[in-house]
Structure formats: structure tokens, C-alpha cells
Design an enzyme around this catalytic site. Structure first.
Site, short mmCIF file in Angstrom:
data_model
loop_
_atom_site.label_atom_id
_atom_site.label_comp_id
_atom_site.label_asym_id
_atom_site.label_seq_id
_atom_site.Cartn_x
_atom_site.Cartn_y
_atom_site.Cartn_z
N SER A 155 3.27 0.56 -6.97
CA SER A 155 3.35 -0.10 -5.83
C SER A 155 5.08 -1.17 -6.71
O SER A 155 6.07 -1.80 -6.53
CB SER A 155 3.00 -1.73 -5.62
OG SER A 155 1.73 -1.40 -5.03
N GLY A 159 -9.00 3.59 -8.83
CA GLY A 159 -8.10 4.72 -8.97
C GLY A 159 -7.67 4.99 -10.69
O GLY A 159 -7.94 4.22 -11.32
N GLN A 160 -8.26 6.40 -10.88
CA GLN A 160 -7.89 6.25 -12.10
C GLN A 160 -6.69 6.24 -12.51
O GLN A 160 -6.16 5.59 -13.93
CB GLN A 160 -8.23 7.95 -12.40
CG GLN A 160 -8.77 8.19 -14.05
CD GLN A 160 -8.51 9.82 -14.07
OE1 GLN A 160 -8.52 11.03 -13.75
NE2 GLN A 160 -7.16 9.66 -15.37
N GLY A 174 -1.72 5.86 -2.75
CA GLY A 174 -2.65 6.30 -3.95
C GLY A 174 -3.71 5.05 -3.36
O GLY A 174 -4.57 5.59 -3.22
N HIS A 175 -2.64 4.00 -2.90
CA HIS A 175 -4.40 3.20 -2.36
C HIS A 175 -5.00 3.97 -1.00
O HIS A 175 -6.21 4.03 -0.83
CB HIS A 175 -3.37 2.27 -1.29
CG HIS A 175 -3.18 1.44 -1.91
ND1 HIS A 175 -1.41 0.83 -2.46
CD2 HIS A 175 -3.88 0.24 -3.28
CE1 HIS A 175 -1.18 -0.07 -3.88
NE2 HIS A 175 -2.77 -0.75 -3.94
N GLN A 221 -4.22 -12.72 -12.90
CA GLN A 221 -4.41 -11.54 -13.85
C GLN A 221 -2.41 -11.41 -14.11
O GLN A 221 -2.49 -10.10 -14.90
CB GLN A 221 -4.86 -10.51 -12.92
CG GLN A 221 -3.95 -9.73 -12.36
CD GLN A 221 -4.50 -8.36 -10.94
OE1 GLN A 221 -6.17 -8.66 -10.77
NE2 GLN A 221 -4.04 -6.80 -11.24
N ASP A 251 -5.55 3.24 -12.82
CA ASP A 251 -5.21 2.42 -13.77
C ASP A 251 -6.98 2.30 -14.63
O ASP A 251 -8.11 1.90 -14.64
CB ASP A 251 -5.17 0.76 -12.90
CG ASP A 251 -4.61 0.44 -12.54
OD1 ASP A 251 -3.74 -0.12 -12.90
OD2 ASP A 251 -3.98 0.57 -10.90
N LEU A 267 1.16 -0.80 0.13
CA LEU A 267 0.29 0.44 0.00
C LEU A 267 0.57 1.47 -0.02
O LEU A 267 1.68 1.32 0.63
CB LEU A 267 -0.74 0.23 1.11
CG LEU A 267 -2.09 -1.48 1.47
CD1 LEU A 267 -3.06 -1.02 2.37
CD2 LEU A 267 -2.84 -1.17 0.22
N HIS A 268 0.64 2.09 -0.76
CA HIS A 268 0.77 3.05 -0.67
C HIS A 268 -0.04 4.92 -0.83
O HIS A 268 -1.18 4.23 -0.60
CB HIS A 268 1.89 3.94 -2.22
CG HIS A 268 0.81 3.13 -2.96
ND1 HIS A 268 -0.16 3.81 -3.46
CD2 HIS A 268 1.41 2.20 -4.24
CE1 HIS A 268 -0.26 3.71 -5.20
NE2 HIS A 268 0.47 2.00 -5.15
P1 AMP Z 1 -3.62 -2.07 -7.25
O1 AMP Z 1 -3.21 -2.48 -5.74
O2 AMP Z 1 -2.07 -1.60 -7.87
O3 AMP Z 1 -4.22 -3.28 -7.34
O4 AMP Z 1 -4.00 -1.02 -6.66
C1 AMP Z 1 -5.25 -0.80 -6.18
C2 AMP Z 1 -6.10 0.07 -6.85
O5 AMP Z 1 -5.19 1.50 -5.64
C3 AMP Z 1 -6.13 0.16 -8.25
O6 AMP Z 1 -7.76 0.86 -8.10
C4 AMP Z 1 -5.56 1.24 -8.61
O7 AMP Z 1 -6.45 2.13 -9.42
C5 AMP Z 1 -5.46 2.05 -7.53
N1 AMP Z 1 -4.17 3.28 -7.19
C6 AMP Z 1 -2.96 2.26 -7.50
N2 AMP Z 1 -2.10 3.79 -7.54
C7 AMP Z 1 -2.39 4.77 -7.35
C8 AMP Z 1 -2.29 6.02 -7.52
N3 AMP Z 1 -1.44 7.00 -7.79
N4 AMP Z 1 -3.11 6.93 -7.30
C9 AMP Z 1 -5.10 6.22 -6.56
N5 AMP Z 1 -5.17 5.60 -7.21
C10 AMP Z 1 -4.50 4.34 -7.76
#
Ligand code: AMP
Length: 285
Positions: free
Chosen positions: A186, A147-148, A36-37, A61, A150, A33-34
Site C-alpha cells: 500500500s 501474506g509472506q 497482494g490482498h 500498530q 510481512d 487493496l492491491h
Molecule cells: P495490510 O493491509 O498491509 O495489513 O496487509 C494485509 C495482508 O495482505 C497481510 O497479510 C499482508 O501480508 C498481505 N500482503 C500485503 N502485501 C502483499 C503482497 N505483496 N503479497 C502477498 N500478500 C501481501
């Protein structure tokens, strides 16, 4: 904060919450998690009585085995980040409970997966669509947050929800960037200092495209050419996998920029694949 690993237990918890009339906000993640999450978790906290965050590295995936093997895992750190940002429940199922022996039912989309990341990563969106549909069935959220960053994924998830009549409201949140413009991901931890600094050209190229449009240039070809030149001038950039200006609903390429135009790209910086995007006008997306 409660950590639930078992699918049946998660169902029991959720059924009780629904019986009690609580609204459930859901943030699906693959962990690591960062910021964005956390923007998604905080928004879910604002909007709902209960916030569920899932952490599940969804192997189906991944189109490349090396990407799956290298994917960062930091569960304890993630628990703290999720809790500090308002999560009530972490759903962290084991892979063999999500995909038991004999699992053979998948969610397959049509045309939307033929473009962009879908064209370059065979099976990726089938994996995403399948896990998201499964998680929606288990968590039964009122609101789910994506998140936008993706971008294609967010379009696809809205389409799945519409086409399969899933009863959930999808909220898409803006991209969160580091102070210098690099979108949180990530996979950013894989970048060397030089690669990270060259990766900033991605945001520069998106900003450049947007300012071209705002100053009256609507020819997609010319805008893309300039953006490519900016990115390709960086020594660590291996390849622009794709760059396109597309309609924000259909993902079809636009020759002329209009108020639904989004610039989307995937770039290999060293051995790391980065994706990013930017709406070119503020209107209808
Ligand atoms: P992930 O763990 O990469 O599958 O991402 C989980 C959610 O976090 C997805 O809806 C991503 O679009 C969102 N996400 C990842 N990076 C960002 C970011 N930099 N800004 C906003 N949302 C993000």
C-alpha cells in the site's frame, strides 16, 4: 456483498453462519487493496463457503504518527476490489468500537518481537497481535489468510494462535510482485518514479542472494555484504534499516545458510520504508 460495521451485528452474522455449518475464510487488511490482498481473498474464496475481509486501519500498530496520517484510504474502491475477487462480507468497524474508552488489554509477545521490524518499530507487533486476536474472536474464522510479504508478522501470528489455543488454521500465501519484481505494498504509491526504479534493487538483491546460495555460497555475511552493496548503490536509497538471514521459525540470525533460511530486509527509499523477503532454499519454510 454485505458491509458490516457493527461488532454485534458481525457476531450475529457469524453465529448464524456457524449454525448453518458454513466454513468461514478471513482476510484481515488495512485497506488500500492491491494484488497482494486479492491473492489472499481469492485463495479464501477457493477454500471456504463464506469469505470475510476486514478493512481496519489499526492505529495502535503505527509507531510513527506521520505514517498513520498518510496511510491511504480508498474505501469505495476497496469494496469493489473485494467483491470482484470473491468477498461475501466486508467487516469495517469504527475505531472507537474496537478500542472503546478504557481499553487496556493487549497481546504481548516475548522474544519474537525483539528482532527485525519489532526491534525498529516499538509497539508495532503488540498492536498487530492485539487486533488480530480481537478480529479472530469476532469473526471466528476456520481459515485466516496472511501474506509472506510481512514475514515476521506471519511467524508471530502462527505463534499467537499456537500459544493462545485459538481455533483457526493460518494460511500464508506467497509474495505477489509487480511485473518488474517490486512487491505490492500500500505504501508503493508514495514512491516517485526514480525511487520506484531504485527500489527494484531490493528484489535484485534478494534474487542475487538466492542464486548465490543455489550456487553453493552459504556464508551469510558474504551474501549480505553483496546484497547491501547492490541496494546501497541506488541514489534514492536512504538507509538499509536491517538486512538479515534468519531461521523461518525462530527469526534468529543464521551465520550459515540452511534449508530454513529466509533473507529479510527493510529499506528506506526516499521517505518510504519498504520491507521484503525471500526464502533462500525451497525446503522447510
Ligand atoms: P495490510 O493491509 O498491509 O495489513 O496487509 C494485509 C495482508 O495482505 C497481510 O497479510 C499482508 O501480508 C498481505 N500482503 C500485503 N502485501 C502483499 C503482497 N505483496 N503479497 C502477498 N500478500 C501481501
Amino acid at each position: 456483498m454485505e458491509i458490516v460495521k457493527d461488532v454485534c451485528e458481525m457476531r450475529l452474522v457469524v453465529n448464524q453462519l456457524i449454525k448453518d455449518g458454513e466454513s468461514i475464510g478471513f482476510v484481515p487488511t488495512m485497506g488500500a487493496l492491491h494484488d497482494g490482498h486479492t491473492s489472499l481473498i481469492r485463495k479464501a474464496r477457493e477454500d471456504n463457503q463464506v469469505v470475510v475481509v476486514s478493512i481496519f486501519v489499526n492505529h495502535i500498530q503505527f509507531d510513527r504518527k506521520d505514517d498513520l496520517i498518510a496511510y491511504p484510504v480508498q474505501l469505495e474502491k476497496d469494496h469493489k476490489i473485494a467483491k470482484d475477487n470473491g468477498a461475501d462480507i466486508i467487516f469495517e468497524p469504527d475505531s472507537d468500537k474496537i478500542y472503546p474508552d478504557g481499553f487496556e488489554t493487549f497481546v504481548d509477545l516475548g522474544n519474537l518481537t525483539n528482532f527485525l521490524c519489532g526491534a525498529k518499530r516499538p509497539g508495532h507487533f503488540r498492536g498487530v497481535a492485539t487486533i488480530v486476536a480481537k478480529l479472530f474472536n469476532i469473526v471466528k474464522p476456520h481459515n485466516a489468510y496472511f501474506g509472506q510479504k510481512d514475514f515476521q508478522q506471519s511467524v508471530i501470528i502462527k505463534r499467537i494462535v499456537r500459544d493462545l489455543n485459538i481455533d483457526v488454521n493460518i494460511v500464508v500465501m506467497p509474495i505477489v510482485r509487480n511485473f518488474d519484481g517490486l512487491a505490492y505494498s500500500s505504501r508503493n504509491t508514495y514512491l516517485s518514479d526514480n525511487e520506484r526504479s531504485d527500489a527494484l534493487s531490493i528484489y535484485e538483491a534478494l534474487k542475487n542472494a538466492r542464486s548465490k546460495v543455489l550456487s553453493g555460497e552459504f556464508d551469510s555475511f558474504k551474501i549480505i555484504k553483496r546484497s547491501c552493496a547492490l541496494i546501497n548503490s541506488m541514489p534514492s536509497v536512504k538507509e538499509i534499516e536491517y538486512i538479515a538471514i534468519v531461521d523461518c521459525d525462530t527469526l534468529e540470525e543464521l551465520k550459515i545458510v540452511n534449508n530454513k533460511a529466509v533473507m529479510v530486509l527493510a529499506v528506506w527509499v526516499g521517505g518510504t520504508r519498504l520491507i521484503d523477503n525471500c526464502k533462500l532454499m525451497d525446503d522447510d519454510c
